[in-house]
Design an enzyme around this catalytic site. Structure first.
Site, PDB file in Angstrom:
ATOM      1  N   ASP A 145      48.177  45.554  38.556  1.00  0.00           N
ATOM      2  CA  ASP A 145      48.498  45.318  37.045  1.00  0.00           C
ATOM      3  C   ASP A 145      47.466  45.397  36.463  1.00  0.00           C
ATOM      4  O   ASP A 145      46.461  44.890  36.491  1.00  0.00           O
ATOM      5  CB  ASP A 145      49.048  43.480  37.173  1.00  0.00           C
ATOM      6  N   PHE A 146      47.542  46.474  35.293  1.00  0.00           N
ATOM      7  CA  PHE A 146      46.387  46.751  34.528  1.00  0.00           C
ATOM      8  C   PHE A 146      46.542  46.888  33.055  1.00  0.00           C
ATOM      9  O   PHE A 146      47.974  46.944  32.669  1.00  0.00           O
ATOM     10  CB  PHE A 146      45.871  48.041  34.995  1.00  0.00           C
TER      11      PHE A 146
END
Length: 253
Positions: A129-130
């Protein structure tokens, strides 16, 4: 046979099945069991269910997941609250085919390798998740996007591959739920950084967004929620999924 995988993602929250925007503002969108049945009717090839409250509650809803697995005519992947290999064993016993790890990648750093060694790499997906931080630098976040890790997404993807992940779920927080498209350049970098399969998630508003990313990055798997849950400019809740002919026209070009 279509090589591209197009995968609906269903989120479980406090209210039931929900949709988010940039990992925030969960909106109730219906009953998850009914959604699985509707996706059966639409002949979906695979389905991902993510419980975004399970880590905070420290509880996996095994009874619900077993019900979903029994209803699903397609392979089911589950993520949320997993902290031990024994929990993975239980999930596999009740019908789950793959598991997704996110928070546990940081709180239980040996778990990814343990799962890969015990059940095989094909069983475990690492969720990366970025988003960009306040200084405009790309960074990985954990715990449903609430905790900054200080790790660049490219470095983390390579780390997960080395630890035994069979696939990576590349989840763009900044475009999640916006239906405005993917961060194409970063997705390209992440896909090129590893040799294992990657799944793009977060931002698709149409099959064309997926097709454009496929052309630019070579990616062959796309997971999405809003585009298969909402219909029309006012985002009426309507479970939908393209038929096989539409998918072939879009991706076999």
């Amino acid at each position: 046979m279509l090589q591209t995988r197009v995968i609906p993602v269903l989120l479980l929250g406090k209210m039931g099945m929900v949709k988010t925007i940039r990992f925030k503002h969960p909106r109730y969108v219906g009953d998850v069991v009914n959604a699985v049945r509707l996706f059966n009717d639409k002949e979906v090839d695979e389905l991902v269910v993510l419980d975004i409250e399970a880590t905070a509650k420290k509880r996996i809803q095994f009874d619900l997941i077993e019900q979903l697995a029994s209803e699903a005519f397609m392979p089911l992947t589950y993520g949320g609250g997993i902290t031990t290999a024994d929990e993975v064993a239980q999930l596999l016993r009740i019908g789950v085919e793959k598991v997704v790890l996110n928070a546990a990648l940081f709180t239980h750093p040996k778990l990814l390798s343990q799962i890969a060694e015990r059940f095989g790499s094909s069983t475990v997906i690492a969720s990366v998740d970025f988003k960009k931080n306040v200084w405009g630098k790309w960074q990985v976040y954990s715990h449903n996007g609430r905790r900054a890790t200080g790790i660049h997404p490219v470095d983390f993807c390579r780390q997960c591959e080395a630890q035994g992940a069979g696939e990576l779920l590349l989840h763009s927080i900044g475009t999640d739920g916006t239906m405005q498209g993917y961060p194409v350049e970063m997705m390209q970098q992440l896909a090129a950084a590893v040799s294992i399969p990657v799944i793009a998630c977060g931002g698709a508003g149409s099959l064309q967004h997926m097709q454009q990313l496929a052309v630019h990055s070579g990616m062959q798997a796309f997971a999405a929620g809003s585009v298969f849950i909402y219909y029309g400019p006012h985002k009426a809740v309507l479970i939908n999924y393209p038929d096989a002919a539409t998918l072939r026209r879009t991706f076999d070009q």
